[in-house]
Write an enzyme that holds these catalytic residues in place. Structure first.
Site, PDB file in Angstrom:
ATOM      1  N   GLN A   1      50.592  29.400  -7.018  1.00  0.00           N
ATOM      2  CA  GLN A   1      49.541  30.146  -7.721  1.00  0.00           C
ATOM      3  C   GLN A   1      48.448  29.224  -8.258  1.00  0.00           C
ATOM      4  O   GLN A   1      47.378  29.706  -8.631  1.00  0.00           O
ATOM      5  CB  GLN A   1      50.134  30.959  -8.872  1.00  0.00           C
ATOM      6  CG  GLN A   1      50.969  32.145  -8.401  1.00  0.00           C
ATOM      7  CD  GLN A   1      51.469  32.954  -9.578  1.00  0.00           C
ATOM      8  OE1 GLN A   1      52.534  32.681 -10.103  1.00  0.00           O
ATOM      9  NE2 GLN A   1      50.678  33.927 -10.010  1.00  0.00           N
TER      10      GLN A   1
ATOM     11  N   CYS B   1      50.821  40.637 -12.254  1.00  0.00           N
ATOM     12  CA  CYS B   1      50.856  39.260 -11.754  1.00  0.00           C
ATOM     13  C   CYS B   1      49.515  38.596 -12.042  1.00  0.00           C
ATOM     14  O   CYS B   1      48.468  39.221 -11.853  1.00  0.00           O
ATOM     15  CB  CYS B   1      51.138  39.271 -10.253  1.00  0.00           C
ATOM     16  SG  CYS B   1      51.139  37.636  -9.500  1.00  0.00           S
TER      17      CYS B   1
END
Ligand code: NI
Length: 191
Positions: free
Chosen positions: A54, A102
């Site tokens: 990420q 998320c």
């Protein structure tokens, strides 16, 4: 230590299975700094966890922490946990539907079925091996982060697209029903 930019859905790094680290790599200043930065980035964004891909580093490292999280106030606390090369195995077939969000999927939430009881084997940042059982919402958080390392996002697991909502509309139309159900669930399983 630094907050790093977070990759958002559509960036290929999120879809690339992350590679395992050797213990030598884990001890390197680069990876130890990455771990510090993951913690800073997660905390700055009020995430419950974040995986290395990420922040554009496709290696099998993730961090998890829940401490009165404003994004997920119903989540029981999880102490700061650094997982390296995690292997997650469901213990049984019990599932729970959790409404997830998320950091890499801005302003979207949706319902995802997660295993209630999982075994997680991993190395910590010092290279020590751990073999633990996680339950309930905590198990769900670990599944979400391990999915990231395999190139999967929560939206892949949303089986009913009508549950997708913005955070504003979750608050307005779904929060009360979800929090009531999930609070009873947490009371039953203890995590
Ligand atoms: Ni995520």
């Amino acid at each position: 230590m630094a907050v790093r930019p977070i990759a958002t859905i559509g960036h290929p790094v999120l879809r690339q299975p992350a590679r395992a680290l050797t213990t030598g790599e884990l001890a390197s200043p680069e990876i130890q700094t990455l771990i510090d930065d993951l913690v800073d980035t997660m905390r700055a964004a009020s995430g419950a966890g974040i995986a290395a891909n990420q922040v554009h580093e496709p290696v099998r490292v993730a961090v998890v922490e829940v401490d009165h999280n404003p994004r997920y106030p119903y989540k029981p606390p999880i102490p700061l946990t650094v997982v390296v090369n995690p292997v997650l195995t469901p213990i049984d077939d019990e599932m729970v539907v959790i409404n997830e969000g998320c950091l890499s999927v801005p302003d979207l939430r949706g319902d995802v079925a997660r295993h209630v009881n999982v075994r997680v084997q991993y190395l910590d940042r010092e290279g020590q091996a751990h073999d633990e059982v996680k339950r309930g919402l905590t198990a769900g958080t670990f599944q979400h982060e391990c999915d990231h390392l395999d190139g999967r996002l929560f939206v892949d697991r949303v089986t009913d697209p009508t549950t997708l909502s913005t955070w504003e509309h979750f608050e307005r139309f779904r929060r009360e029903e979800f929090v009531e159900r999930i609070t009873a669930f947490v009371a039953r399983v203890g995590s």
